[in-house]
Design an enzyme around this catalytic site. Structure first.
Site, PDB file in Angstrom:
ATOM      1  N   ARG A   1       0.832  -1.215   0.000  1.00  0.00           N
ATOM      2  CA  ARG A   1       0.000   0.000   0.000  1.00  0.00           C
ATOM      3  C   ARG A   1       0.866   1.264   0.000  1.00  0.00           C
ATOM      4  O   ARG A   1       0.463   2.290  -0.528  1.00  0.00           O
ATOM      5  CB  ARG A   1      -0.954   0.003   1.216  1.00  0.00           C
ATOM      6  CG  ARG A   1      -1.679   1.334   1.440  1.00  0.00           C
ATOM      7  CD  ARG A   1      -2.933   1.198   2.308  1.00  0.00           C
ATOM      8  NE  ARG A   1      -2.685   0.476   3.529  1.00  0.00           N
ATOM      9  CZ  ARG A   1      -2.167   0.992   4.646  1.00  0.00           C
ATOM     10  NH1 ARG A   1      -1.821   2.269   4.698  1.00  0.00           N
ATOM     11  NH2 ARG A   1      -1.994   0.248   5.722  1.00  0.00           N
TER      12      ARG A   1
ATOM     13  N   TYR B   1     -15.297  17.616 -14.154  1.00  0.00           N
ATOM     14  CA  TYR B   1     -15.942  16.305 -14.214  1.00  0.00           C
ATOM     15  C   TYR B   1     -16.922  16.202 -13.039  1.00  0.00           C
ATOM     16  O   TYR B   1     -16.621  16.683 -11.939  1.00  0.00           O
ATOM     17  CB  TYR B   1     -14.855  15.217 -14.153  1.00  0.00           C
ATOM     18  CG  TYR B   1     -15.395  13.870 -13.820  1.00  0.00           C
ATOM     19  CD1 TYR B   1     -16.297  13.233 -14.672  1.00  0.00           C
ATOM     20  CD2 TYR B   1     -15.041  13.215 -12.643  1.00  0.00           C
ATOM     21  CE1 TYR B   1     -16.818  11.983 -14.346  1.00  0.00           C
ATOM     22  CE2 TYR B   1     -15.548  11.973 -12.316  1.00  0.00           C
ATOM     23  CZ  TYR B   1     -16.444  11.367 -13.177  1.00  0.00           C
ATOM     24  OH  TYR B   1     -16.963  10.149 -12.868  1.00  0.00           O
TER      25      TYR B   1
ATOM     26  N   ASP C   1      -6.142  18.964 -13.347  1.00  0.00           N
ATOM     27  CA  ASP C   1      -6.506  17.654 -13.884  1.00  0.00           C
ATOM     28  C   ASP C   1      -6.184  17.673 -15.378  1.00  0.00           C
ATOM     29  O   ASP C   1      -6.799  18.407 -16.149  1.00  0.00           O
ATOM     30  CB  ASP C   1      -8.006  17.406 -13.630  1.00  0.00           C
ATOM     31  CG  ASP C   1      -8.465  16.019 -14.071  1.00  0.00           C
ATOM     32  OD1 ASP C   1      -7.855  15.460 -14.996  1.00  0.00           O
ATOM     33  OD2 ASP C   1      -9.464  15.518 -13.513  1.00  0.00           O
TER      34      ASP C   1
ATOM     35  N   LYS D   1      -8.254   6.723 -18.521  1.00  0.00           N
ATOM     36  CA  LYS D   1      -8.601   7.280 -19.837  1.00  0.00           C
ATOM     37  C   LYS D   1      -7.436   7.096 -20.816  1.00  0.00           C
ATOM     38  O   LYS D   1      -7.060   5.976 -21.082  1.00  0.00           O
ATOM     39  CB  LYS D   1      -9.012   8.753 -19.657  1.00  0.00           C
ATOM     40  CG  LYS D   1     -10.049   8.973 -18.532  1.00  0.00           C
ATOM     41  CD  LYS D   1     -11.337   8.263 -18.857  1.00  0.00           C
ATOM     42  CE  LYS D   1     -12.461   8.386 -17.856  1.00  0.00           C
ATOM     43  NZ  LYS D   1     -12.232   8.614 -16.468  1.00  0.00           N
TER      44      LYS D   1
HETATM   45  C1  LIG Z   1     -11.475  14.756 -16.215  1.00  0.00           C
HETATM   46  C2  LIG Z   1     -11.715  13.585 -15.305  1.00  0.00           C
HETATM   47  N1  LIG Z   1     -11.083  13.531 -14.129  1.00  0.00           N
HETATM   48  C3  LIG Z   1     -11.279  12.506 -13.275  1.00  0.00           C
HETATM   49  C4  LIG Z   1     -12.160  11.478 -13.571  1.00  0.00           C
HETATM   50  C5  LIG Z   1     -12.344  10.361 -12.604  1.00  0.00           C
HETATM   51  O1  LIG Z   1     -11.542   9.272 -12.959  1.00  0.00           O
HETATM   52  P1  LIG Z   1     -11.838   7.747 -12.559  1.00  0.00           P
HETATM   53  O2  LIG Z   1     -13.093   7.348 -13.250  1.00  0.00           O
HETATM   54  O3  LIG Z   1     -10.614   7.006 -13.032  1.00  0.00           O
HETATM   55  O4  LIG Z   1     -11.983   7.711 -11.083  1.00  0.00           O
HETATM   56  C6  LIG Z   1     -12.823  11.488 -14.794  1.00  0.00           C
HETATM   57  C7  LIG Z   1     -13.761  10.410 -15.125  1.00  0.00           C
HETATM   58  O5  LIG Z   1     -14.442  10.438 -16.116  1.00  0.00           O
HETATM   59  C8  LIG Z   1     -12.604  12.574 -15.679  1.00  0.00           C
HETATM   60  O6  LIG Z   1     -13.228  12.663 -16.862  1.00  0.00           O
END
Ligand SMILES: Cc1ncc(COP(=O)(O)O)c(C=O)c1O
Length: 394
Positions: A60, A113, A183, A208
């Site tokens: 971990r 998001y 992000d 992604k």
């Molecule tokens: C821009 C963005 N950040 C974070 C996330 C969250 O990621 P995860 O689904 O891997 O937890 C997403 C999910 O679609 C996203 O589009």
């Protein structure tokens, strides 16, 4: 391979962070499944636990396969260090919670998001952290108070493809000694490197583009050694959202082709966005590569291409969106993005359905909005599919 390597992105994506396995010579990174690592004797155990001697202790905290993924991500983003997480949300939540305390304020810039939006608006206030939203970097200065501790942004954002000026955010934040987190899921380091614009921490949903094949879930945070130590100690060790070594291997494999996939998707998306913009069934196309996009000038400066994501608003609202999406034959209806396969979804009823309706509308997430993630298929085939689906609604 060091972060200041002069090697190109394609070379870094393949080689950074890894060497053939010293015992077997295996070229591909082995999956290290052990949860505990022997430290030999009592004194060495104590030294490893307090960080005085290097070495793995418990999976971990750190794991050899995950460490290769982290080193590759640090090299690609140009950061000193990285921490892998079990998902993008785990990376975002653990990073933010590691850096703020009760009484602090967090400002989020632009659209986010839906899951991150929930963290900002619902979760943080439950722990005594005030959260504020501003639409653009230009509005940031006026929103800052003595309690502002962190600024969070996402660019291009999900699902409106809004562009936030990272340099402007970083300048305002640095002057006020406030930490910044961006992000970079949509752009990937192949198109934008937020740390080079002065941002302190980059986070990703590695699920992604980084994994890229729709078969692995993960997240990562990248930044300075000092900040990442905090993120690892509090965000990872205490919240416990560690990336599995198996997923880490999948993400390492995905990373090797990241620059190739991102370029292919961008080239196709640039073509598809123009097709959509000229179509009578469509009201507006949101793609930073289009001259009509509000963030085009900033995107041209901070992105090397415009990426594989776009959204567009159909003239007939929800009914038109349903008809269009149900008619698609090659493009798959699914959430997620950045895959080899092209994916399309209706944000208002899926990814952003948990966001309050008034905030959704304020962001522009209308009932006619469709989000498209362009994959690496032949662009002609994608265009044919999109054209026939649009024909069903006009
Ligand atoms: C821009 C963005 N950040 C974070 C996330 C969250 O990621 P995860 O689904 O891997 O937890 C997403 C999910 O679609 C996203 O589009």
């Amino acid at each position: 391979m060091s972060k200041d390597s002069t090697l190109g992105m394609r070379t870094l994506a393949v080689h950074a962070g890894q060497t053939p396995d010293p015992t077997t010579g295996a070229v591909a990174t082995p999956i290290s499944t052990a949860s505990a690592y022997s430290y030999g004797d009592f004194d060495n155990g104590e030294r490893r636990f307090c960080g005085e001697s290097p070495g793995y202790v418990y999976s971990r905290f750190a794991n050899p396969t995950v460490a290769v993924f982290e080193a590759k991500m640090a090299a690609l983003e140009g950061g000193e260090s990285a921490v892998g997480f079990t998902s993008g949300m785990s990376a975002i939540c653990s990073t933010v919670m590691a850096l703020v305390s009760a009484g602090d304020e967090v400002i989020h810039v632009g659209t986010l998001y839906g899951g991150t939006e929930g963290v900002m608006r619902n979760l943080l206030p439950r722990f005594g952290v005030r959260s504020l939203h501003v639409a653009t970097a230009a509005q940031l200065q006026a929103a800052i108070t003595p309690n502002t501790r962190l600024i969070f942004t996402e660019t291009p954002d999900n699902p409106m493809l809004g562009i936030v000026d990272l340099q402007a955010v970083a300048q305002v934040a640095k002057a006020a000694k406030i930490l910044t987190v961006a992000d970079n899921t949509f752009a990937t380091p192949c198109l934008t490197r937020p740390l080079e614009w002065g941002i302190d921490v980059v986070v990703h949903s590695a699920t992604k583009f980084i994994g890229g094949h729709g078969d692995a879930t993960g997240g990562v945070a990248i930044g300075s050694k000092v900040l990442m130590e905090k993120v690892r100690t509090v965000g990872l060790k205490q919240f416990g959202g560690c990336l599995s070594p198996f997923e880490a291997m999948m993400l390492i494999r995905g990373l090797k082709t990241l620059p190739l996939r991102v370029e292919a998707a961008s080239i196709s998306a640039e073509r598809i966005a123009r097709l959509l913009a000229a179509h009578p069934a469509i009201d507006r196309v949101f793609y930073p590569g289009l001259e009509s996009h509000a963030g085009h000038a900033v995107a041209k400066r901070q992105m090397s291409r415009f990426g594989g994501l776009m959204s567009f608003e159909l003239k007939g609202g929800r009914a038109a969106a349903r008809t269009f999406l149900d008619r698609l034959a090659l493009v798959t209806q699914a959430v997620s993005l950045g895959d080899t396969d092209s994916l399309a979804c209706h944000p208002a009823s899926t990814t952003h359905s948990a966001v309050a309706a008034d905030i959704r509308l304020q962001y522009g997430v209308t009932e006619g909005l469709v989000r498209l993630s362009v994959g690496i298929e032949d662009v002609q085939d994608l265009e044919n599919d999109i054209r026939q689906a649009l024909a069903a609604i006009v």
